[in-house]
Design a protein around this motif. Structure first.
Motif, PDB file in Angstrom:
ATOM      1  N   PRO A  77       1.023  -1.832   5.330  1.00  0.00           N
ATOM      2  CA  PRO A  77       1.405  -2.272   4.369  1.00  0.00           C
ATOM      3  C   PRO A  77       3.258  -2.018   4.750  1.00  0.00           C
ATOM      4  O   PRO A  77       3.296  -0.940   4.784  1.00  0.00           O
ATOM      5  CB  PRO A  77       1.169  -1.533   3.153  1.00  0.00           C
ATOM      6  CG  PRO A  77       0.207  -1.185   4.212  1.00  0.00           C
ATOM      7  CD  PRO A  77      -0.660  -1.156   5.562  1.00  0.00           C
ATOM      8  N   ILE A  78       4.134  -3.417   4.497  1.00  0.00           N
ATOM      9  CA  ILE A  78       5.608  -2.103   5.090  1.00  0.00           C
ATOM     10  C   ILE A  78       6.529  -3.214   3.556  1.00  0.00           C
ATOM     11  O   ILE A  78       6.144  -4.098   3.123  1.00  0.00           O
ATOM     12  CB  ILE A  78       6.202  -2.838   5.989  1.00  0.00           C
ATOM     13  CG1 ILE A  78       5.208  -2.252   7.456  1.00  0.00           C
ATOM     14  CG2 ILE A  78       7.804  -3.038   6.521  1.00  0.00           C
ATOM     15  CD1 ILE A  78       5.974  -2.578   8.449  1.00  0.00           C
ATOM     16  N   GLY A  79       7.394  -2.861   3.276  1.00  0.00           N
ATOM     17  CA  GLY A  79       8.626  -3.610   1.952  1.00  0.00           C
ATOM     18  C   GLY A  79       7.789  -2.290   0.656  1.00  0.00           C
ATOM     19  O   GLY A  79       6.529  -1.892   0.583  1.00  0.00           O
ATOM     20  N   LYS A  80       8.804  -2.722  -0.200  1.00  0.00           N
ATOM     21  CA  LYS A  80       8.190  -3.054  -2.105  1.00  0.00           C
ATOM     22  C   LYS A  80       7.469  -3.110  -2.360  1.00  0.00           C
ATOM     23  O   LYS A  80       6.725  -3.301  -3.221  1.00  0.00           O
ATOM     24  CB  LYS A  80       9.328  -2.788  -2.575  1.00  0.00           C
ATOM     25  CG  LYS A  80      10.224  -4.264  -2.375  1.00  0.00           C
ATOM     26  CD  LYS A  80      11.689  -4.421  -3.356  1.00  0.00           C
ATOM     27  CE  LYS A  80      12.006  -5.624  -3.488  1.00  0.00           C
ATOM     28  NZ  LYS A  80      13.207  -6.036  -3.504  1.00  0.00           N
ATOM     29  N   SER A  81       6.783  -4.935  -1.656  1.00  0.00           N
ATOM     30  CA  SER A  81       6.019  -5.465  -2.555  1.00  0.00           C
ATOM     31  C   SER A  81       4.584  -5.670  -1.409  1.00  0.00           C
ATOM     32  O   SER A  81       4.010  -6.761  -1.416  1.00  0.00           O
ATOM     33  CB  SER A  81       5.986  -7.248  -2.308  1.00  0.00           C
ATOM     34  OG  SER A  81       7.302  -7.179  -3.069  1.00  0.00           O
ATOM     35  N   ALA A  82       3.882  -3.943  -0.247  1.00  0.00           N
ATOM     36  CA  ALA A  82       3.574  -4.604   0.506  1.00  0.00           C
ATOM     37  C   ALA A  82       2.134  -4.175  -1.106  1.00  0.00           C
ATOM     38  O   ALA A  82       2.291  -4.392  -1.336  1.00  0.00           O
ATOM     39  CB  ALA A  82       3.144  -2.957   1.742  1.00  0.00           C
ATOM     40  N   VAL A  83       0.738  -5.158   0.472  1.00  0.00           N
ATOM     41  CA  VAL A  83      -0.090  -4.703  -0.461  1.00  0.00           C
ATOM     42  C   VAL A  83      -1.749  -3.820   0.052  1.00  0.00           C
ATOM     43  O   VAL A  83      -2.065  -4.191   1.504  1.00  0.00           O
ATOM     44  CB  VAL A  83      -0.893  -6.165  -0.504  1.00  0.00           C
ATOM     45  CG1 VAL A  83      -1.980  -6.564  -1.307  1.00  0.00           C
ATOM     46  CG2 VAL A  83       0.330  -6.948  -1.288  1.00  0.00           C
ATOM     47  N   PRO A  84      -1.622  -3.074  -0.416  1.00  0.00           N
ATOM     48  CA  PRO A  84      -1.811  -1.905   0.421  1.00  0.00           C
ATOM     49  C   PRO A  84      -4.126  -2.428   0.847  1.00  0.00           C
ATOM     50  O   PRO A  84      -4.715  -1.958   1.364  1.00  0.00           O
ATOM     51  CB  PRO A  84      -2.427  -0.426   0.006  1.00  0.00           C
ATOM     52  CG  PRO A  84      -0.848  -0.373  -0.640  1.00  0.00           C
ATOM     53  CD  PRO A  84      -0.992  -2.432  -1.041  1.00  0.00           C
ATOM     54  N   GLU A  85      -4.242  -2.705   0.064  1.00  0.00           N
ATOM     55  CA  GLU A  85      -5.438  -3.487  -0.143  1.00  0.00           C
ATOM     56  C   GLU A  85      -6.386  -5.256   0.800  1.00  0.00           C
ATOM     57  O   GLU A  85      -6.988  -4.493   1.662  1.00  0.00           O
ATOM     58  CB  GLU A  85      -5.640  -4.352  -1.994  1.00  0.00           C
ATOM     59  CG  GLU A  85      -6.384  -3.582  -3.071  1.00  0.00           C
ATOM     60  CD  GLU A  85      -4.359  -3.099  -3.505  1.00  0.00           C
ATOM     61  OE1 GLU A  85      -3.426  -3.910  -3.010  1.00  0.00           O
ATOM     62  OE2 GLU A  85      -3.678  -2.150  -4.028  1.00  0.00           O
ATOM     63  N   LEU A  86      -4.887  -5.237   1.121  1.00  0.00           N
ATOM     64  CA  LEU A  86      -5.212  -5.721   2.530  1.00  0.00           C
ATOM     65  C   LEU A  86      -5.145  -5.592   4.429  1.00  0.00           C
ATOM     66  O   LEU A  86      -5.622  -5.912   4.908  1.00  0.00           O
ATOM     67  CB  LEU A  86      -4.013  -6.935   2.843  1.00  0.00           C
ATOM     68  CG  LEU A  86      -4.040  -8.290   1.663  1.00  0.00           C
ATOM     69  CD1 LEU A  86      -2.921  -8.451   1.956  1.00  0.00           C
ATOM     70  CD2 LEU A  86      -4.936  -9.419   1.987  1.00  0.00           C
ATOM     71  N   LEU A  87      -5.230  -3.781   3.684  1.00  0.00           N
ATOM     72  CA  LEU A  87      -5.635  -2.789   5.169  1.00  0.00           C
ATOM     73  C   LEU A  87      -7.094  -3.361   5.692  1.00  0.00           C
ATOM     74  O   LEU A  87      -7.316  -3.633   4.910  1.00  0.00           O
ATOM     75  CB  LEU A  87      -5.070  -1.550   4.765  1.00  0.00           C
ATOM     76  CG  LEU A  87      -4.161  -1.190   5.357  1.00  0.00           C
ATOM     77  CD1 LEU A  87      -3.555   0.718   4.439  1.00  0.00           C
ATOM     78  CD2 LEU A  87      -3.460  -0.830   6.586  1.00  0.00           C
ATOM     79  N   ALA A  88      -7.354  -3.784   7.440  1.00  0.00           N
ATOM     80  CA  ALA A  88      -8.427  -3.806   6.906  1.00  0.00           C
ATOM     81  C   ALA A  88      -9.041  -2.498   6.984  1.00  0.00           C
ATOM     82  O   ALA A  88      -9.174  -1.226   7.273  1.00  0.00           O
ATOM     83  CB  ALA A  88      -8.185  -4.190   9.054  1.00  0.00           C
ATOM     84  N   ARG A  89     -10.843  -2.649   6.768  1.00  0.00           N
ATOM     85  CA  ARG A  89     -11.712  -1.676   7.084  1.00  0.00           C
ATOM     86  C   ARG A  89     -11.750  -0.577   8.282  1.00  0.00           C
ATOM     87  O   ARG A  89     -11.356  -2.004   8.944  1.00  0.00           O
ATOM     88  CB  ARG A  89     -12.375  -1.712   5.855  1.00  0.00           C
ATOM     89  CG  ARG A  89     -11.906  -2.327   4.844  1.00  0.00           C
ATOM     90  CD  ARG A  89     -13.268  -2.026   3.827  1.00  0.00           C
ATOM     91  NE  ARG A  89     -14.494  -3.209   4.520  1.00  0.00           N
ATOM     92  CZ  ARG A  89     -14.467  -4.795   4.370  1.00  0.00           C
ATOM     93  NH1 ARG A  89     -13.232  -4.944   3.534  1.00  0.00           N
ATOM     94  NH2 ARG A  89     -14.577  -5.982   4.924  1.00  0.00           N
ATOM     95  N   PRO A  90     -12.159   0.461   8.917  1.00  0.00           N
ATOM     96  CA  PRO A  90     -12.647   0.654   9.475  1.00  0.00           C
ATOM     97  C   PRO A  90     -13.813   0.636  10.182  1.00  0.00           C
ATOM     98  O   PRO A  90     -13.256  -0.241  11.432  1.00  0.00           O
ATOM     99  CB  PRO A  90     -13.375   2.336   9.651  1.00  0.00           C
ATOM    100  CG  PRO A  90     -12.452   2.932   8.665  1.00  0.00           C
ATOM    101  CD  PRO A  90     -12.052   1.730   7.594  1.00  0.00           C
ATOM    102  N   GLU A  91     -14.638   0.097  10.029  1.00  0.00           N
ATOM    103  CA  GLU A  91     -15.630  -1.246  10.553  1.00  0.00           C
ATOM    104  C   GLU A  91     -14.805  -2.755  11.204  1.00  0.00           C
ATOM    105  O   GLU A  91     -15.352  -2.730  11.681  1.00  0.00           O
ATOM    106  CB  GLU A  91     -16.673  -1.356   9.187  1.00  0.00           C
ATOM    107  CG  GLU A  91     -16.404  -2.217   8.667  1.00  0.00           C
ATOM    108  CD  GLU A  91     -16.384  -0.921   7.030  1.00  0.00           C
ATOM    109  OE1 GLU A  91     -16.497  -0.936   5.702  1.00  0.00           O
ATOM    110  OE2 GLU A  91     -15.624  -0.150   7.115  1.00  0.00           O
ATOM    111  N   GLN A  92     -13.844  -3.365  10.353  1.00  0.00           N
ATOM    112  CA  GLN A  92     -13.117  -4.320  10.515  1.00  0.00           C
ATOM    113  C   GLN A  92     -12.460  -4.134  11.699  1.00  0.00           C
ATOM    114  O   GLN A  92     -12.575  -4.976  13.237  1.00  0.00           O
ATOM    115  CB  GLN A  92     -12.651  -4.808   9.607  1.00  0.00           C
ATOM    116  CG  GLN A  92     -13.504  -5.573   8.163  1.00  0.00           C
ATOM    117  CD  GLN A  92     -12.496  -5.953   7.407  1.00  0.00           C
ATOM    118  OE1 GLN A  92     -11.753  -5.378   6.922  1.00  0.00           O
ATOM    119  NE2 GLN A  92     -13.049  -6.702   7.174  1.00  0.00           N
ATOM    120  N   ARG A  93     -11.879  -3.270  12.002  1.00  0.00           N
ATOM    121  CA  ARG A  93     -11.311  -2.542  12.929  1.00  0.00           C
ATOM    122  C   ARG A  93     -12.097  -2.530  14.373  1.00  0.00           C
ATOM    123  O   ARG A  93     -11.469  -3.136  15.180  1.00  0.00           O
ATOM    124  CB  ARG A  93      -9.783  -1.864  13.048  1.00  0.00           C
ATOM    125  CG  ARG A  93      -8.884  -1.805  12.098  1.00  0.00           C
ATOM    126  CD  ARG A  93      -7.897  -0.937  11.628  1.00  0.00           C
ATOM    127  NE  ARG A  93      -7.404   0.198  12.144  1.00  0.00           N
ATOM    128  CZ  ARG A  93      -7.476   0.956  12.710  1.00  0.00           C
ATOM    129  NH1 ARG A  93      -6.974   1.677  11.475  1.00  0.00           N
ATOM    130  NH2 ARG A  93      -6.284   1.406  13.628  1.00  0.00           N
TER     131      ARG A  93
END
Length: 325
Positions: A284-300
């Protein structure tokens, strides 16, 4: 090039390329055996042995990738890649880099990345590019200065990011043309790639593309806008038609990991003509970042293992930005 060793290496590579063109997979083992006998720098010997083993195993995925290189790419582009990437940015360039490190007592990178522009023609969810710096671009003389100084240090590989580099089509073609001893890789959303541009890329021969795509139509259009996926597929068809080197650049996140990490999807990208794939994870970078899109640990963790499996099974060079170091 003023460097005598590079001139010799280029001449040798040109002769080797002519020999390879006659029957690539039959002549490659012979060429490698010859190189082993005349090699004076043992630092490349392990790589040579690896290539020899690959060339002697038709079922090896890297052998199949080499076949694709000679069967699918424009001959002029093949030649440019072997000379500019393998010799200038690799063997000969590395020698100059080592001397530069000693001279300046600092690290000198193998490649330089710069953004020709911060402008972008898309407005992707969670990306900063469309929000900031739409009018910020590097003047052409500055880009030339970067490359000139880089070559003096031994750097012949240049990566273009952004923004969207193809917003400045004419300038990146000119950069490639005026620095025809270098290799360029441009990240791109591919929307602006058309027949006319591809013809220019084919002509200069030393420009590759990492095409942004985030799965099939639903996954790609979710972040990049409706209709983007089809434009990307059309662009890949154009690049493949012109025998240009390209691969996929994929950002995996919480909504697409299982798709872009699947064998079926990677196979689909190979079928479109991709010779490499570069995976990134969403940050997530910028004022319109979407933290919900962060990959979960098991996905990484899933992606970590999938990429390493693909490297041993798929005829496609897979890079893992976050874990390759």
């Amino acid at each position: 090039m003023g460097n005598v060793k590079q001139l010799i290496d280029n001449a040798v590579m040109k002769e080797a390329f002519r020999y390879l063109q006659k029957d690539p997979m039959k002549n490659l083992p012979k060429l490698l055996n010859w190189a082993d006998k005349v090699m004076v720098n043992d630092v490349y010997r392990p790589a040579l042995q690896t290539f020899r083993e690959i060339s002697e195993d038709p079922a090896n995925n890297w052998n199949i990738l080499i076949n694709r290189f000679f069967n699918e790419l424009n001959p002029g582009i093949q030649k440019k890649f072997l000379i500019n990437f393998m010799v200038n940015a690799g063997m000969a360039g590395n020698g100059i880099i080592q001397k530069s490190k000693e001279k300046y007592d600092c690290n000198v990178p193998w490649a330089i990345l710069f953004d020709p522009t911060a402008a972008c023609n898309l407005n992707c969810t969670g990306c900063w590019s469309a929000e900031y710096g739409k009018d910020i671009s590097l003047p052409f003389p500055i880009m030339q200065k970067i490359i000139k100084q880089g070559k003096e240090l031994g750097i012949y590989m240049y990566i273009l990011s952004g923004g969207e580099p193809t917003v400045r089509k004419d300038d990146i073609i000119r950069l490639a043309e005026e620095n025809n001893d270098c290799m360029f890789l441009s990240f791109t959303n591919a929307v602006l790639i058309d027949e006319e541009f591809a013809s220019q890329v084919e002509r200069v021969g030393n420009l590759m593309f990492a095409v942004s795509v985030e799965g099939y139509e639903d996954e790609t259009d979710m972040r990049r806008g409706k209709g983007t996926y089809q434009k990307v597929m059309d662009a890949m068809d154009i690049l493949q038609k012109h025998g240009i080197i390209f691969g996929f650049s994929t950002c995996y996140h919480s909504k697409n990991t299982e798709v872009v990490g699947s064998e079926e999807w990677v196979d689909a990208m190979i079928a479109k003509g991709c010779k490499f794939g570069w995976y990134f994870t969403y940050i997530p970078i910028g004022k319109s970042a979407v933290p919900e899109l962060l990959a979960r640990p098991e996905q990484r963790e899933f992606m970590y293992h999938q990429m390493r499996k693909f490297r041993t099974t798929k005829p496609c060079f897979i890079l893992d930005f976050w874990n390759d170091g």
